[in-house]
Design a protein around this motif. Structure first.
Motif, mmCIF file in Angstrom:
data_model
loop_
_atom_site.group_PDB
_atom_site.id
_atom_site.type_symbol
_atom_site.label_atom_id
_atom_site.label_comp_id
_atom_site.label_asym_id
_atom_site.label_seq_id
_atom_site.Cartn_x
_atom_site.Cartn_y
_atom_site.Cartn_z
ATOM 1 N N ARG A 623 32.821 36.190 37.529
ATOM 2 C CA ARG A 623 33.426 35.281 38.523
ATOM 3 C C ARG A 623 34.782 34.782 38.043
ATOM 4 N N LYS A 624 34.865 34.362 36.784
ATOM 5 C CA LYS A 624 36.122 33.833 36.244
ATOM 6 C C LYS A 624 37.202 34.919 36.196
ATOM 7 N N THR A 625 36.812 36.124 35.790
ATOM 8 C CA THR A 625 37.780 37.221 35.696
ATOM 9 C C THR A 625 38.329 37.587 37.062
ATOM 10 N N GLU A 647 25.450 44.891 38.741
ATOM 11 C CA GLU A 647 24.801 43.965 39.662
ATOM 12 C C GLU A 647 25.401 42.578 39.442
ATOM 13 N N GLY A 648 24.997 41.622 40.248
ATOM 14 C CA GLY A 648 25.434 40.247 40.041
ATOM 15 C C GLY A 648 25.968 39.605 41.297
ATOM 16 N N ALA A 649 25.706 38.310 41.419
ATOM 17 C CA ALA A 649 26.116 37.564 42.607
ATOM 18 C C ALA A 649 27.631 37.508 42.744
ATOM 19 N N ALA A 650 28.365 37.375 41.637
ATOM 20 C CA ALA A 650 29.824 37.261 41.699
ATOM 21 C C ALA A 650 30.439 38.537 42.260
ATOM 22 N N VAL A 651 29.984 39.689 41.749
ATOM 23 C CA VAL A 651 30.515 40.963 42.237
ATOM 24 C C VAL A 651 30.153 41.155 43.705
ATOM 25 N N ASN A 652 28.918 40.855 44.065
ATOM 26 C CA ASN A 652 28.493 41.007 45.452
ATOM 27 C C ASN A 652 29.327 40.138 46.387
ATOM 28 N N ALA A 653 29.562 38.888 45.995
ATOM 29 C CA ALA A 653 30.342 37.984 46.834
ATOM 30 C C ALA A 653 31.794 38.448 46.928
ATOM 31 N N PHE A 654 32.351 38.872 45.808
ATOM 32 C CA PHE A 654 33.751 39.312 45.783
ATOM 33 C C PHE A 654 33.980 40.484 46.725
ATOM 34 N N LEU A 655 33.020 41.396 46.785
ATOM 35 C CA LEU A 655 33.208 42.622 47.550
ATOM 36 C C LEU A 655 33.003 42.447 49.047
ATOM 37 N N THR A 656 32.525 41.304 49.479
ATOM 38 C CA THR A 656 32.359 41.080 50.927
ATOM 39 C C THR A 656 33.066 39.813 51.405
ATOM 40 N N ALA A 657 33.937 39.227 50.563
ATOM 41 C CA ALA A 657 34.580 37.960 50.910
ATOM 42 C C ALA A 657 36.072 38.166 51.150
ATOM 43 N N PRO A 658 36.577 37.862 52.354
ATOM 44 C CA PRO A 658 38.027 37.928 52.589
ATOM 45 C C PRO A 658 38.791 36.887 51.778
ATOM 46 N N VAL A 659 38.105 35.806 51.386
ATOM 47 C CA VAL A 659 38.704 34.797 50.509
ATOM 48 C C VAL A 659 37.723 34.524 49.374
ATOM 49 N N PHE A 660 38.252 34.081 48.248
ATOM 50 C CA PHE A 660 37.419 33.838 47.066
ATOM 51 C C PHE A 660 37.762 32.456 46.542
ATOM 52 N N ARG A 661 36.741 31.642 46.317
ATOM 53 C CA ARG A 661 36.954 30.253 45.932
ATOM 54 C C ARG A 661 36.324 29.982 44.574
ATOM 55 N N ASP A 662 37.068 29.273 43.713
ATOM 56 C CA ASP A 662 36.529 28.924 42.402
ATOM 57 C C ASP A 662 37.348 27.777 41.826
ATOM 58 N N VAL A 667 41.933 22.552 35.083
ATOM 59 C CA VAL A 667 42.349 21.597 36.113
ATOM 60 C C VAL A 667 41.109 21.188 36.905
ATOM 61 N N SER A 668 41.011 19.924 37.250
ATOM 62 C CA SER A 668 39.844 19.433 37.987
ATOM 63 C C SER A 668 40.041 19.646 39.488
ATOM 64 N N GLU A 669 40.162 20.898 39.877
ATOM 65 C CA GLU A 669 40.318 21.214 41.292
ATOM 66 C C GLU A 669 39.870 22.644 41.533
ATOM 67 N N THR A 670 39.512 22.919 42.790
ATOM 68 C CA THR A 670 39.159 24.278 43.193
ATOM 69 C C THR A 670 40.262 24.823 44.079
ATOM 70 N N SER A 671 40.290 26.134 44.174
ATOM 71 C CA SER A 671 41.312 26.781 44.981
ATOM 72 C C SER A 671 40.683 27.943 45.734
ATOM 73 N N THR A 672 41.189 28.190 46.930
ATOM 74 C CA THR A 672 40.729 29.299 47.753
ATOM 75 C C THR A 672 41.859 30.308 47.862
ATOM 76 N N LEU A 673 41.588 31.545 47.474
ATOM 77 C CA LEU A 673 42.626 32.571 47.435
ATOM 78 C C LEU A 673 42.278 33.721 48.366
ATOM 79 N N PRO A 674 43.278 34.298 49.032
ATOM 80 C CA PRO A 674 43.017 35.512 49.814
ATOM 81 C C PRO A 674 42.612 36.644 48.882
ATOM 82 N N ASN A 675 41.601 37.405 49.282
ATOM 83 C CA ASN A 675 41.061 38.469 48.441
ATOM 84 C C ASN A 675 41.473 39.817 49.028
#
Length: 889
Positions: A623-625, A647-662, A667-675
């Motif tokens: 997920r971090k990478t 296998e893994g939830a991070a890879v599965n989510a990455f491959l079907t998500a138009p945006v990726f959030r982490d 920094v104490s904040e999250t960001s949403t990036l176009p994937n």
């Protein structure tokens, strides 16, 4: 001598005139020369000869309108035109790296000595060779051929007007693909031997020089090897080339070793000392140049000398050409940068003299202007090894007044919008798109630099009653960065450096920002490739052959793997415009088959420099990478040599998500990036598990040899993709446009989560598979997902549990606790089979429990395996969850 053992190079013929200089006497009896013509239309012929003696004969026979290059084209013969005319001449090529490549086989390494570049002249080829041999003794005895440069030994009667001005050496090497490396190593070893120095240009720039030219090892570089054209009584008396060693053997250039760490340090000291010695002369030359040029600019533009001096200084020190700077076009009168920016239709792609030294080599074609790059307009000059200059307007003037920070921020943002290189990205973060399409987050300090380039701030000085120039107000950058979501900058989803296709099938082929997709197309080439609007089937087939050429020698194990590879190539070209796309994995039975090379080629076609990473150790690292790669604007993630199951939830989510959030690290904040990145995997006998099976296309290659790593390619596939990326992208888009024009859906169904990819890419490959006699035999890549699912070990485990559960309990609904007791406490009632199935799920985990078994059933509820599935229900009285096996279909 076999063709594979022959020395290959290219002979160019110019239809427009001579390529060498012409010498004649003027009315005063002085020798004059005219510049060679520009190769705008001509022919390229690949020559393959048995040895250097034949090369010498070829050079001796060259006409003044002929020259050589030492890279070769794919075609034996081809018409050469300019890049902007390629779309008008089917099958033609341009003299660029897209069409010329180093050959994987015998080739020519050229050594170019220019007397003007060295501190101590040499009078003979023997003297030069002795100096080179002392620095690189490996060349002693290597097969060589030496001759004089095209401008040497010019006479009028008995009078010698020009003596030895240069020497050309040609070394026959075993592998052309090693020429660039070997040339660089040779150049550095000459520095190590003390032959390097810094030459001061007319403008005070320090130029790295040596016994030989370090900029000639390019496959498309022209060698003006023919003799000069001389108008009587002028004539040239060059002696015949001199052959050294056996002309029918080749030299192993890998013997020219890279410098050791100690030697590199020695060279660094040599360069530092040479630079320090030349600095005083460089400073004097720069000051003299600035003074003289400032006076000229002031007179030409009617501005003050102080202002002109500032403009000239910025051009030299920061490569910024302001609106009042004067340029010299190939034809016509001088023109200012401002006039060029005001009329892009007229000036885009035009040729100019070098902006700093307009008289450089008396060549007003040495620079070109790109006003439609997609980023900031620029001029690129090939003088002195090449330099890029940005063309900028005069900074806007804004006045700083107390209590008006908001107004000042509004006005500054309005100026920044006009720059064309600043965007909102990933939930409001501000980024800058730099040369080459690189994306950089804008920090407060970085914004100070950006704003200072675009705005001139003034503050009222009460005592003097005048407006005076001041620095960027201290709080202004923080205010601008804090206005996330309200700056009204264009929203950036990604950067492409070649044409791509929108979801509706239209092609983005004009550099600039594309609002419907949020993509910016950045093109350093002023004549980017064009794609046929409605290609014919014949054009599609020709494009397929061209796109496949770099990969034709890979051992794909069948039509399906070729179909996956073709889908990967097409996906790479359009990935930035697709919301989602499956990953591509390259699989083989043994190391060294070419998996990583194929993955790198896909990354290069994307426009990235391939970045190979180790696979993540766990889901959290994955997920971090993935998030970090998106923050950096990466077009691909390449995880190499995957050993454990994929296998893994991070890879599965990455491959079907138009945006990726982490969460942003540190920094104490999250960001949403176009994937819009492409995930690439490699491994030997890869194993996909669970949901990832429908998200990854596997391309398998099998060399069917015990030592696949000893295979040899005629060309370096990765170098070919890098160098020919433009034509390869055009070929891929021609295939996609061909499907949009003529194709019908040939692939059954639609791949869920990848609907747009299915329509644009998968169906195009399936259509290619259905046409008669395609250039490459392929199969529908979606078949790979079906095969993944059938080979999923998790599905086998589920099927075994379903069979055991049905055999033990029939159609009864059973609680997990009761099933556990039947398996482990009372195996006599068929629980032995059930225990084996549960043990397979536990896979040696001693902590596996009824609770974990219940979680497994809940995760796989409704999933069909072997026509069976688990159906969960609640006991109305006890509220306990019960599980029953159902037969489906």
């Amino acid at each position: 001598m076999r063709s594979d053992d022959q020395i290959a190079f290219t002979r160019l013929t110019n239809d427009a005139g001579d390529l060498t200089k012409c010498y004649r006497l003027d009315d005063a009896g002085e020798l004059t020369s005219t510049t060679r013509a520009y190769l705008s239309r001509g022919r390229a012929e690949r020559l393959e000869v048995d040895g250097l003696d034949v090369v010498a004969n070829v050079i001796e026979a060259l006409d003044p309108n002929q020259a050589l290059t030492f890279g070769v084209t794919r075609e034996t013969q081809a018409t050469i035109v300019t890049k902007d005319a390629l779309h008008l001449h089917l099958g033609a090529i341009a003299r660029s790296r897209e069409f010329f490549a180093w050959r994987r086989g015998p080739a020519l390494l050229m050594l170019d000595y220019d007397a003007a570049h060295v501190a101590a002249r040499v009078e003979t080829g023997t003297q030069l060779r002795e100096l080179i041999y002392a620095a690189v003794p490996e060349l002693i005895g290597a097969p060589q051929m030496w001759g004089l440069s095209a401008s040497s030994e010019i006479y009028a009667g008995d009078v010698r007007l020009r003596g030895l001005t240069g020497l050309r050496g040609y070394v026959a090497v075993a592998d052309g693909c090693d020429i660039e490396r070997a040339g660089r190593a040779l150049y550095e070893r000459l520095w190590l031997a003390g032959h390097g120095r810094f030459v001061v240009s007319a403008a005070g720039t320090l130029l790295d020089r040596n016994l030989i030219d370090g900029a000639v090892w390019q496959p498309e570089r022209i060698d003006f090897a023919a003799g000069a054209r001389c108008v009587p009584p002028v004539e040239q008396r060059r002696p015949a080339p001199k052959l050294i060693g056996d002309p029918r053997v080749v030299f192993d250039s890998s013997r020219i070793a890279e410098l050791t760490a100690e030697e590199r340090e020695h060279v660094r000291r040599n360069r530092a000392q040479a630079r320090e010695a030349a600095e005083p002369e460089a400073r004097r030359a720069k000051e003299t140049y600035i003074d003289a040029e400032a006076k000229t600019v002031a007179e030409q533009r009617g501005i003050s000398v102080d202002f002109a001096r500032h403009i000239v200084t910025e051009a030299i020190n920061r490569s910024l050409l302001f609106a009042e700077y004067v340029l010299y076009p190939q034809d016509g009168e001088p023109v200012s940068v401002g006039e060029v920016l005001d009329d892009p239709t007229r000036w885009h792609g035009r040729r100019f003299a070098d902006p700093i030294e307009p008289t450089y080599r008396a060549d007003r074609r040495i620079a070109y202007i790109n006003l439609r790059s997609g980023g900031r307009p620029y001029l690129y000059s090939h003088a002195h090894g090449g330099r890029r200059f940005e063309l900028v307007r005069q900074p806007a003037t804004l006045r700083v007044q107390a209590g008006e920070q908001a107004r000042l921020a509004d006005e500054t943002i309005a100026v920044l919008r006009e720059r064309g290189d600043l965007f909102d990205h990933g939930g409001g973060a501000m980024v800058r798109v730099a040369a080459g399409g690189r994306v950089f987050p804008v920090t407060a300090m970085g914004l100070i630099d950006i704003v200072s380039q675009s705005v001139r701030f003034e503050r009222w000085q009460k005592t003097a009653a005048i407006w005076t120039v001041v620095d960027v107000p201290e709080k202004l950058p923080a205010i601008i960065l804090a206005r996330a979501g309200t700056r009204d900058l264009p929203v950036l989803n990604g950067v492409v450096t070649a044409p791509t296709m929108r979801a509706d099938g239209s092609v983005i082929d004009q550099p600039g920002y594309d609002a419907p997709t949020g993509l910016i197309y950045v093109a350093d080439d002023p004549s980017p490739v064009r794609v046929p609007a409605a290609p014919t089937i014949a054009q599609v087939n020709a494009a397929l052959a061209e796109l496949w050429q770099p990969f034709a020698q890979f051992p794909f194990d069948g039509d399906l793997s070729r179909g996956v590879m073709l889908a990967a190539l097409l996906t790479a070209v359009v990935r930035r415009a697709l919301p989602t796309a499956p990953a591509v994995a390259f699989d083989a039975p043994a190391a060294g088959t070419g998996k990583t090379l194929l993955a790198k080629c896909i990354a290069a076609l994307l426009g990235d420099e391939p970045q190979v990473m180790m696979p993540p150790r766990d889901d959290d690292e994955a997920r971090k990478t993935l998030f970090a790669a998106l923050r950096e604007g990466a077009g691909h993630i390449l995880w190499d040599n995957w050993v454990r199951p994929v296998e893994g939830a991070a890879v599965n989510a990455f491959l079907t998500a138009p945006v990726f959030r982490d969460r942003v690290l540190g920094v104490s904040e999250t960001s949403t990036l176009p994937n819009r990145a492409m995930l690439l995997l490699t491994g030997n006998n890869l194993r996909l598990v669970g949901d990832v099976c429908r998200r990854v296309l596997i391309c398998r290659i099998d060399a069917k040899t015990e030592v696949p790593y000893l295979r040899r390619f005629a060309f370096d596939p990765l170098a070919t993709v890098r160098d020919r990326r433009g034509p390869l992208v055009r070929a891929a888009l021609t295939i996609l446009r061909g499907y949009a024009t003529h194709g019908v859906r040939a692939g059954q169904g639609c791949v869920a989560s990848y609907e747009e990819w299915d329509e644009r890419v998968r169906q195009a490959v399936a259509w290619i598979a259905s046409i008669e006699t395609p250039a490459v035999r392929v199969a529908d890549p979606a078949t790979a997902l079906i095969e993944n699912n059938a080979a999923d070990p998790a599905k086998d485990t589920l099927a075994a549990l379903l069979d055991a559960w049905q055999a033990t309990f029939g159609n009864r609904a059973v609680a997990v606790g009761d099933a556990w007791r039947s398996a482990y406490d009372d195996p006599s009632e068929g629980g032995g089979v059930l225990r084996e199935a549960i043990d397979a799920i536990a896979d040696g985990d001693r902590g596996f429990s009824p609770k974990r078994l219940g979680m497994f059933l809940a995760r796989h509820a409704g999933q069909i395996a072997g026509r069976l599935r688990f159906n969960g229900m609640r006991n109305a009285r006890t509220k306990q969850r019960l599980w029953r096996v159902e037969v489906c279909g």
